[in-house]
Design an enzyme around this catalytic site. Structure first.
Site, short mmCIF file in Angstrom:
data_model
loop_
_atom_site.label_atom_id
_atom_site.label_comp_id
_atom_site.label_asym_id
_atom_site.label_seq_id
_atom_site.Cartn_x
_atom_site.Cartn_y
_atom_site.Cartn_z
N GLU A 184 -5.71 -8.38 -0.25
CA GLU A 184 -6.49 -8.26 1.03
C GLU A 184 -7.84 -7.56 0.70
O GLU A 184 -8.38 -7.08 -0.19
CB GLU A 184 -5.74 -6.89 1.91
CG GLU A 184 -4.79 -7.32 2.54
CD GLU A 184 -4.20 -5.89 3.38
OE1 GLU A 184 -4.98 -5.12 3.92
OE2 GLU A 184 -2.87 -5.90 3.51
N GLU B 280 0.84 -1.32 0.08
CA GLU B 280 -0.14 -0.01 0.07
C GLU B 280 0.91 1.26 -0.13
O GLU B 280 0.75 1.87 1.13
CB GLU B 280 -1.00 -0.11 1.18
CG GLU B 280 -1.94 -1.36 1.21
CD GLU B 280 -3.02 -1.29 1.99
OE1 GLU B 280 -2.98 -0.39 2.88
OE2 GLU B 280 -3.88 -2.00 2.09
C1 FCB Z 1 -5.02 -2.23 5.03
C2 FCB Z 1 -3.76 -2.66 5.73
C3 FCB Z 1 -3.72 -3.45 6.94
C4 FCB Z 1 -5.04 -3.42 7.59
C5 FCB Z 1 -5.94 -3.27 6.90
C6 FCB Z 1 -7.36 -3.33 7.71
O1 FCB Z 1 -4.82 -0.96 4.61
O2 FCB Z 1 -2.60 -3.32 4.73
O3 FCB Z 1 -2.53 -3.60 7.39
O4 FCB Z 1 -4.75 -2.37 8.31
O5 FCB Z 1 -6.06 -2.18 6.01
#
Ligand code: FCB
Length: 451
Positions: free
Chosen positions: A362, A177
């Site tokens: 994610e 990110e």
């Molecule tokens: C993302 C992050 C992770 C976690 C989630 C909820 O942005 O990569 O570490 O905090 O959000």
């Protein structure tokens, strides 16, 4: 919620609904679970950010976190027993190189060595991320991501890690990110180092990508296979029909979604964002695009929500703000908007990744989960997974090579500035006893992916 209804608590998908080589996994990160007080780990900028009043709920930090440093065997068993195929984890720079460069903490490298072997022994594919936000403090003191030399330091760190671990990884990401590393942390001030400074942000937005490119170069040189990067995307919609709201949403989309993908895949930054940031950029930044744009093997997409964007008062760039939307929300206050996942998969495929494999690195949600005698009934999470997996399926049907789906997260953990309040795990963690208890979503996964 849309398509999949919450009529019961089961996952509506099984392996047969996805291509035979499609993988299911779960993701974590070092600072959020390991416990930075153990094993010779150096200080990171999250330790000092958390120690500064007002930054983190109750001033909580990752010193103990989930004590994964000691309990990793049990945690990997939980991944395997959920019938998952792969595990996405991150390596802590501060654990491997406590000063940021120079002498290696062998105990740190040994930890990851054992962890990776532990995954392989359980039939799990290791997906490593080199940087998920725990910057060593000595580097933070030198300006961190604002300082061009961070790219050399990151290249050196990549080499130390990959010489030792690179041969056993199924996939490796440079960064988790870039938007959070740069904009959220240097312009919005919400994550370490907590700055609100446009020059710091513009420099970080460039140097994080330069460091990415240098790290890719190092991994290529070492013959590391399957190298990529993980970006987060947020679906930006105008808060109303006005041209001003439309322009604000487009700019938000540029800063959040097009800047980093543009740098890596087009060797260029979007003109609308550059119009505001150019005066604050490092000198001759365009000369770095050959390094930044080094080919990668895959793109990781992290996706959670959408934002409604409106113009903000004032004339200073970017003059926009997010406003509250009407959709169902998670305990983060994030709207549930599964269609956004389809949007990003197809858009990234067509416009940026252009045929490269895409991994959903994610996706998941936090809820106010409570443990009682029956366990944890996290029905909203199961619904969330159903709706988002439906969108992944739709994208695959549309011809996009989506190769995997990782749920954030294995465990309830340290949710950065929100401390231990927000529970994202498939497995409940009692932060007093550190006991793990699988939630209903974990059992649903185990059932759906079994056999
Ligand atoms: C993302 C992050 C992770 C976690 C989630 C909820 O942005 O990569 O570490 O905090 O959000």
């Amino acid at each position: 919620m849309t398509s999949a209804k919450r009529e019961d608590s089961r996952l509506l998908f099984g392996r047969a609904d996805f291509p035979p080589d499609f993988k299911f996994g779960t993701a974590t990160s070092s600072y959020q679970i390991e416990g930075s007080a153990f094993g010779g780990c150096g200080a990171s900028h999250w330790d000092s950010f958390a120690a500064t009043p007002g930054n983190v709920v109750r001033g909580e930090n990752g010193a103990t976190a989930c004590d994964h440093f000691h309990r990793w065997r049990q945690d990997l068993d939980l991944v395997r027993d959920a019938n998952l195929d792969c595990y996405r984890f991150s390596i802590s720079w501060a654990r491997v190189l406590p000063e940021g460069w120079g002498s290696v903490n062998e105990a740190g490298l040994d930890f990851y060595d054992r962890l990776i072997d532990g995954m392989l022994a359980r039939g799990l594919e290791p997906f490593a991320t080199l940087y998920h936000w725990d910057l060593p403090s000595p580097l933070a003191s030198l300006g961190g991501w604002q300082n061009r030399s961070i790219a050399d330091r990151f290249a050196d760190y990549t080499e130390v890690v990959m010489r030792r671990l690179g041969d056993r990884l199924a996939a490796s990401a440079t960064f988790n990110e870039p938007w959070c590393i740069a904009w959220l942390s240097h312009f919005l001030g919400q994550h370490a180092p907590g700055l609100r400074d446009i020059r710091a942000a513009a420099h970080a937005m460039h140097f994080v990508l330069l460091a990415h490119g240098r790290s890719v170069e190092v991994m290529r040189g070492l013959g590391v296979k399957n190298v990529g990067v993980v970006m987060n995307f947020e679906y930006a919609q105008p808060a109303d029909e006005s041209p001003e709201a439309r322009a604000a949403a487009k700019l938000y989309d540029g800063i959040y979604n097009r800047w980093f993908a543009g740098g890596v895949f087009d060797k260029a930054y979007p003109a609308d964002v550059l119009a505001g940031l150019e005066p604050h950029m490092p000198k001759a930044f365009a000369d770095d695009f050959e390094i930044i744009g080094a080919p990668v093997d895959w793109l990781g997409i992290n996706y959670y929500t959408r934002k409604l964007i409106a113009p903000d008062s004032g004339t200073l760039f970017p003059a926009l703000k997010a406003v509250k939307g009407p959709l169902e929300k998670t305990s983060m206050g994030w709207e549930v908007y599964p269609e956004g996942l389809y949007h990003f998969i197809t858009w990234m495929h067509e416009t940026y990744a252009r045929g490269l494999p895409i991994h959903i690195t994610e996706n998941g949600m936090s809820s106010d989960d409570t443990l009682d005698a029956e366990g944890v009934a996290d029905t909203q999470r199961i619904d969330y997974l159903n709706c988002h997996l439906a969108e992944v399926r739709r994208a695959i049907d549309a011809g996009v090579p989506v190769k995997s789906y990782f749920i954030w997260s294995l465990l309830d953990n340290y949710e950065w500035a929100l401390g231990y309040d927000k529970r994202f795990g498939l497995v409940h963690v009692d932060f007093e006893t550190l006991e793990r208890q699988p939630k209903n979503s974990w059992y649903a996964l185990q059932k759906a992916l079994g056999a």
